[in-house]
Design a protein around this motif. Structure first.
Motif, mmCIF file in Angstrom:
data_model
loop_
_atom_site.group_PDB
_atom_site.id
_atom_site.type_symbol
_atom_site.label_atom_id
_atom_site.label_comp_id
_atom_site.label_asym_id
_atom_site.label_seq_id
_atom_site.Cartn_x
_atom_site.Cartn_y
_atom_site.Cartn_z
ATOM 1 N N LEU A 104 0.824 -1.212 0.000
ATOM 2 C CA LEU A 104 0.000 0.000 0.000
ATOM 3 C C LEU A 104 0.858 1.262 0.000
ATOM 4 O O LEU A 104 0.539 2.230 -0.695
ATOM 5 N N SER A 105 1.986 1.239 0.733
ATOM 6 C CA SER A 105 2.815 2.443 0.748
ATOM 7 C C SER A 105 3.488 2.655 -0.603
ATOM 8 O O SER A 105 3.666 3.801 -1.028
ATOM 9 N N SER A 106 3.824 1.563 -1.290
ATOM 10 C CA SER A 106 4.442 1.825 -2.601
ATOM 11 C C SER A 106 3.399 2.330 -3.598
ATOM 12 O O SER A 106 3.698 3.192 -4.413
ATOM 13 N N MET A 107 2.150 1.842 -3.485
ATOM 14 C CA MET A 107 1.109 2.401 -4.350
ATOM 15 C C MET A 107 0.914 3.883 -4.049
ATOM 16 O O MET A 107 0.714 4.698 -4.940
ATOM 17 N N TRP A 108 0.998 4.221 -2.756
ATOM 18 C CA TRP A 108 0.798 5.603 -2.322
ATOM 19 C C TRP A 108 1.865 6.521 -2.914
ATOM 20 O O TRP A 108 1.549 7.574 -3.465
ATOM 21 N N VAL A 109 3.150 6.109 -2.845
ATOM 22 C CA VAL A 109 4.191 7.007 -3.355
ATOM 23 C C VAL A 109 4.279 6.982 -4.884
ATOM 24 O O VAL A 109 4.669 7.973 -5.484
ATOM 25 N N LEU A 110 3.897 5.867 -5.504
ATOM 26 C CA LEU A 110 4.017 5.801 -6.968
ATOM 27 C C LEU A 110 2.797 6.393 -7.670
ATOM 28 O O LEU A 110 2.892 6.843 -8.814
ATOM 29 N N TYR A 120 5.990 2.498 -19.264
ATOM 30 C CA TYR A 120 5.903 1.900 -20.593
ATOM 31 C C TYR A 120 4.985 2.705 -21.515
ATOM 32 O O TYR A 120 5.012 2.551 -22.714
ATOM 33 N N PHE A 121 4.135 3.541 -20.895
ATOM 34 C CA PHE A 121 3.225 4.392 -21.670
ATOM 35 C C PHE A 121 3.847 5.763 -21.926
ATOM 36 O O PHE A 121 3.208 6.656 -22.457
ATOM 37 N N GLY A 122 5.073 5.944 -21.456
ATOM 38 C CA GLY A 122 5.699 7.254 -21.577
ATOM 39 C C GLY A 122 5.302 8.196 -20.460
ATOM 40 O O GLY A 122 5.580 9.388 -20.507
ATOM 41 N N ILE A 123 4.590 7.680 -19.431
ATOM 42 C CA ILE A 123 4.243 8.511 -18.277
ATOM 43 C C ILE A 123 5.287 8.224 -17.202
ATOM 44 O O ILE A 123 5.179 7.250 -16.462
ATOM 45 N N LEU A 124 6.326 9.069 -17.163
ATOM 46 C CA LEU A 124 7.454 8.767 -16.285
ATOM 47 C C LEU A 124 7.338 9.511 -14.958
ATOM 48 O O LEU A 124 6.732 10.571 -14.881
ATOM 49 N N MET A 125 7.926 8.933 -13.929
ATOM 50 C CA MET A 125 8.034 9.632 -12.651
ATOM 51 C C MET A 125 9.070 10.737 -12.826
ATOM 52 O O MET A 125 10.002 10.612 -13.626
ATOM 53 N N ASP A 126 8.918 11.846 -12.054
ATOM 54 C CA ASP A 126 9.891 12.934 -12.152
ATOM 55 C C ASP A 126 11.273 12.459 -11.711
ATOM 56 O O ASP A 126 12.274 12.774 -12.328
ATOM 57 N N GLU A 127 11.272 11.728 -10.625
ATOM 58 C CA GLU A 127 12.532 11.219 -10.080
ATOM 59 C C GLU A 127 12.324 9.761 -9.728
ATOM 60 O O GLU A 127 11.210 9.350 -9.454
ATOM 61 N N LYS A 128 13.410 9.017 -9.664
ATOM 62 C CA LYS A 128 13.347 7.675 -9.121
ATOM 63 C C LYS A 128 12.996 7.789 -7.640
ATOM 64 O O LYS A 128 13.589 8.582 -6.911
ATOM 65 N N VAL A 129 11.968 7.046 -7.213
ATOM 66 C CA VAL A 129 11.549 7.145 -5.813
ATOM 67 C C VAL A 129 12.498 6.350 -4.924
ATOM 68 O O VAL A 129 12.751 5.168 -5.155
ATOM 69 N N THR A 130 13.056 7.028 -3.927
ATOM 70 C CA THR A 130 13.994 6.343 -3.032
ATOM 71 C C THR A 130 13.490 6.348 -1.588
ATOM 72 O O THR A 130 14.109 5.772 -0.709
ATOM 73 N N SER A 131 12.342 7.039 -1.352
ATOM 74 C CA SER A 131 11.816 7.103 0.016
ATOM 75 C C SER A 131 11.118 5.792 0.367
ATOM 76 O O SER A 131 10.964 4.913 -0.473
ATOM 77 N N ASN A 135 13.289 2.436 0.307
ATOM 78 C CA ASN A 135 14.579 2.363 1.013
ATOM 79 C C ASN A 135 14.727 1.014 1.726
ATOM 80 O O ASN A 135 15.769 0.706 2.261
ATOM 81 N N VAL A 136 13.641 0.233 1.729
ATOM 82 C CA VAL A 136 13.706 -1.092 2.365
ATOM 83 C C VAL A 136 14.059 -2.152 1.323
ATOM 84 O O VAL A 136 14.897 -3.014 1.552
ATOM 85 N N THR A 137 13.415 -2.085 0.185
ATOM 86 C CA THR A 137 13.686 -3.012 -0.920
ATOM 87 C C THR A 137 13.371 -2.324 -2.244
ATOM 88 O O THR A 137 12.542 -1.414 -2.299
ATOM 89 N N ASP A 138 14.036 -2.750 -3.309
ATOM 90 C CA ASP A 138 13.790 -2.165 -4.628
ATOM 91 C C ASP A 138 12.441 -2.591 -5.189
ATOM 92 O O ASP A 138 11.912 -1.953 -6.092
ATOM 93 N N ALA A 139 11.905 -3.684 -4.680
ATOM 94 C CA ALA A 139 10.643 -4.208 -5.218
ATOM 95 C C ALA A 139 9.637 -4.449 -4.088
ATOM 96 O O ALA A 139 9.244 -5.577 -3.826
ATOM 97 N N PRO A 140 9.210 -3.356 -3.427
ATOM 98 C CA PRO A 140 8.318 -3.520 -2.264
ATOM 99 C C PRO A 140 6.979 -4.154 -2.619
ATOM 100 O O PRO A 140 6.408 -4.893 -1.816
ATOM 101 N N MET A 141 6.510 -3.879 -3.833
ATOM 102 C CA MET A 141 5.216 -4.422 -4.243
ATOM 103 C C MET A 141 5.301 -5.954 -4.336
ATOM 104 O O MET A 141 4.431 -6.666 -3.871
ATOM 105 N N TYR A 142 6.366 -6.420 -4.955
ATOM 106 C CA TYR A 142 6.534 -7.851 -5.149
ATOM 107 C C TYR A 142 6.801 -8.562 -3.826
ATOM 108 O O TYR A 142 6.226 -9.611 -3.553
ATOM 109 N N TRP A 143 7.670 -7.988 -3.015
ATOM 110 C CA TRP A 143 7.964 -8.647 -1.743
ATOM 111 C C TRP A 143 6.766 -8.588 -0.814
ATOM 112 O O TRP A 143 6.467 -9.558 -0.107
ATOM 113 N N GLY A 144 6.062 -7.464 -0.827
ATOM 114 C CA GLY A 144 4.875 -7.350 0.013
ATOM 115 C C GLY A 144 3.821 -8.372 -0.375
ATOM 116 O O GLY A 144 3.206 -9.026 0.479
#
Ligand SMILES: *[C@@H]1O[C@H](CO)[C@@H](O)[C@H](O)[C@H]1NC(C)=O
Length: 201
Positions: A104-110, A120-131, A135-144
């Motif tokens: 849920l937190s990764s959905m919230w920040v993304l 993939y649609f060309g809708i990019l994030m301004d910055e790579k999210v590191t918060s 900061n716990v894992t690169d793939a929080p959605m998958y691990w969660g």
């Protein structure tokens, strides 16, 4: 432990099949979008609506996958060891809670488009999210998500669920092998274009 897995139940294989299908589906769909704009074209040229539609689809097949998993577990035998151990249920609660916090937190920040493959649609994030939770894992959605599968297996004391969770984890690892370099290249490309743009002005 796997003497408690009943491989003769079709529901087990259906669940395993859906677990493999989902990330396969969204990777193929997203690449078709990236290379041929298939989904955007389907939605009259709007990449944003296309991305939302893909999001709704991914969310829906996720619910189907979860229902098939629960149904498969119901038809599987329980392990007396798991059922009698006093730490299994608290562990299940902890895994379920932290797994959901990660998802849920990764959905919230993304946001919606960040969660559902907007890159993939060309809708990019301004910055790579590191918060948090990145900061716990690169793939929080998958691990969660994997943690929630394991939590359910433990809660109901089903070794078959632990085995299916292993498949979830494996499929996500394979998906990451495809997704990480691909999205990395999408952002690297934008970076190159930004630099080129700066030189011109
Ligand atoms: C990640 O960030 C959160 C919130 O900013 C912080 O509380 C947490 O300690 C951080 N975790 C790690 C592993 O750095």
């Amino acid at each position: 432990m796997f003497e408690y897995v009943d491989f003769t139940k079709p529901s087990f294989w259906l669940s395993a099949g859906m677990i493999v299908f989902n990330p396969t589906f969204w990777n193929i769909a997203a690449r078709q979008e990236y290379h041929n704009k298939v989904i955007t074209k389907l939605f009259g040229g709007s990449s944003r609506i296309g991305c939302y539609a893909l999001g709704v689809t991914i969310f829906s097949i996720g619910i189907i996958r979860d229902l098939l998993y629960e149904r498969a577990l119901r038809e599987q035998p329980s392990s007396p060891t798991l059922a009698s151990s006093p730490i299994v249920n608290p562990l299940a609660v902890m895994l379920f809670a932290s797994g959901n916090v990660l998802v849920l937190s990764s959905m919230w920040v993304l946001g919606v488009t960040g969660t559902y493959l907007g890159d993939y649609f060309g809708i990019l994030m301004d910055e790579k999210v590191t918060s948090f939770p990145f900061n716990v894992t690169d793939a929080p959605m998958y691990w969660g998500s994997t943690m929630s599968f394991l939590a359910t297996a433990l809660w109901f004391g089903k070794p078959a669920g632990i085995l299916l969770t292993g498949i979830v984890a494996a499929v996500y690892q394979v998906a990451l092998q495809f997704e990480d370099p691909f999205t990395g290249e999408i952002y690297a490309k934008r970076e190159r274009e930004r630099k080129a743009g700066k030189k011109q002005t």
